[in-house]
Scaffold this motif. Structure first.
Motif, PDB file in Angstrom:
ATOM      1  N   ASN A  57      15.804 -58.422   7.566  1.00 60.49           N
ATOM      2  CA  ASN A  57      14.836 -57.367   7.283  1.00 60.49           C
ATOM      3  C   ASN A  57      13.511 -57.556   8.018  1.00 60.49           C
ATOM      4  N   ALA A  58      13.525 -58.248   9.147  1.00 56.82           N
ATOM      5  CA  ALA A  58      12.297 -58.378   9.943  1.00 56.82           C
ATOM      6  C   ALA A  58      11.909 -57.006  10.492  1.00 56.82           C
ATOM      7  N   LYS A  59      10.606 -56.714  10.497  1.00 59.52           N
ATOM      8  CA  LYS A  59      10.149 -55.388  10.902  1.00 59.52           C
ATOM      9  C   LYS A  59       9.310 -55.384  12.175  1.00 59.52           C
ATOM     10  N   HIS A  60       8.509 -56.415  12.375  1.00 59.71           N
ATOM     11  CA  HIS A  60       7.625 -56.419  13.537  1.00 59.71           C
ATOM     12  C   HIS A  60       8.449 -56.632  14.822  1.00 59.71           C
ATOM     13  N   PRO A  61       8.193 -55.897  15.876  1.00 58.60           N
ATOM     14  CA  PRO A  61       8.952 -56.073  17.126  1.00 58.60           C
ATOM     15  C   PRO A  61       8.915 -57.501  17.649  1.00 58.60           C
ATOM     16  N   TYR A  62       7.801 -58.194  17.471  1.00 59.27           N
ATOM     17  CA  TYR A  62       7.709 -59.581  17.942  1.00 59.27           C
ATOM     18  C   TYR A  62       8.639 -60.491  17.150  1.00 59.27           C
ATOM     19  N   THR A  63       8.663 -60.328  15.835  1.00 56.02           N
ATOM     20  CA  THR A  63       9.570 -61.127  15.000  1.00 56.02           C
ATOM     21  C   THR A  63      11.016 -60.881  15.404  1.00 56.02           C
ATOM     22  N   LYS A  64      11.360 -59.620  15.634  1.00 54.75           N
ATOM     23  CA  LYS A  64      12.743 -59.282  16.005  1.00 54.75           C
ATOM     24  C   LYS A  64      13.118 -59.879  17.367  1.00 54.75           C
TER      25      LYS A  64
END
Length: 319
Positions: free
Chosen positions: A244-251
């Motif tokens: 459930n990661a949301k930030h583009p950087y985290t993904k």
């Protein structure tokens, strides 16, 4: 659970001859007693700077600009250095610095260095202090004879254990661990992680675990704080980060992480480099490297917002 640590709008900049390096730029988060908070991100994103700032000792030429670091009702930023050294640092918050060899003086024995840590904080008879040193070496799985040995006589794992023992001396509530398994092989790395889990339960500790390794973070963290460009990109519970990661950087970080239980045909990488924190930036810090960016990201800085229970994200794409 009550708050152990509360950080509010913290700013810590390095004042250099070329200008201000905005290493920590308006960061806020809190921690509960008994929690492990993971701090992840690429090199240069502000992880270590955050750790030393929380300890009340930003590296020279770093200076607090504004904000609060509150533990036990006291704002560290407002306290004098002498008080912090005596009553906060190592007494309430301690730190295991990156690279155990860099934390140990090569010309002193392990015991002498641990004794110095004790003497700077408490008055204790030398024989009593040496007994305590042997006791804590035992806690972290080292023989008492290690106290009489020099750092170069120890393996990497043994040095790291000795540094962890010193961080435990005054029974702090919170220990900051900055890349504690760097340069260790995978077997010793696993031993250190298992040791930390054991110590957390035995001493009722809380950890801030700094690393660039998301897979390693998943082994120990309760929540994960993803940093980028001196700011928080996302804070998410450990069990939710992979699904459930949301930030583009985290993904993008997750896409670059090998998986054992999932077939991955090709690992991704993030094009470009982290932003130059000497320069002023408009909009989102991740704009130049983001594949999902929109025009708004270029000119307007996103604000961190709660998008779920304990889940925070700093992105215009998240409503």
């Amino acid at each position: 659970m009550s708050d152990l640590l509360k950080v509010e709008n913290l700013k810590m900049f390095y004042h250099t001859s070329k200008g201000q390096v905005k290493a920590i730029n308006d960061i806020s988060f809190d921690m509960k007693k008994g929690e492990t908070l993971g701090i992840v991100g690429e090199s240069g994103c502000g992880k270590t700077s955050l750790g030393t700032s929380l300890l009340g000792m930003p590296s020279v030429p770093g200076k607090y600009e504004s904000g609060k670091i509150i533990i036990d009702g006291e704002n560290i930023i407002e306290l004098k250095e002498e008080y912090i050294r005596k009553n906060i640092r190592w007494a309430k918050i301690s730190m295991v610095f990156q690279g155990a060899m860099n934390s140990l003086t090569p010309v002193y024995t392990i015991g002498k260095q641990m004794l110095e840590t004790l003497n700077r904080h408490v008055e204790m008879d030398k024989s009593e202090a040496l007994k305590l040193i042997e006791e804590y070496l035992g806690y972290i799985g080292l023989h008492s004879s290690v106290a009489n040995r020099y750092p170069h006589e120890l393996s990497g794992g043994m040095k790291q254990r000795a540094v962890i023992a010193a961080a435990l001396f005054l029974k702090p509530k919170l220990i900051i661990l900055d890349e504690p398994t760097t340069a260790l092989d995978v077997i010793v790395q696993a031993q250190i992680i298992n040791l930390l889990k054991k110590l957390k339960k035995e001493f009722d500790l809380s950890f801030i675990f700094i690393t660039h390794d998301l897979a390693l973070e998943s082994e120990i963290a309760d929540r994960v704080c993803v940093m980028y460009g001196g700011k928080i990109a996302e804070i998410v519970r450990n069990e939710d980060i992979y699904k459930n990661a949301k930030h583009p950087y985290t993904k993008r970080l997750l896409a670059a992480t090998p998986r054992l239980k999932k077939s991955v045909s090709k690992l991704e990488f993030i094009e470009g480099v982290p932003p130059d924190l000497l320069k002023s930036h408009k909009g989102c810090m991740f704009y130049e490297r983001c594949k999902e960016r929109i025009e708004k990201c270029k000119t307007e800085e996103p604000k961190i917002k709660e998008i779920g229970s304990g889940h925070y994200c700093t992105c215009h794409l998240i409503s």
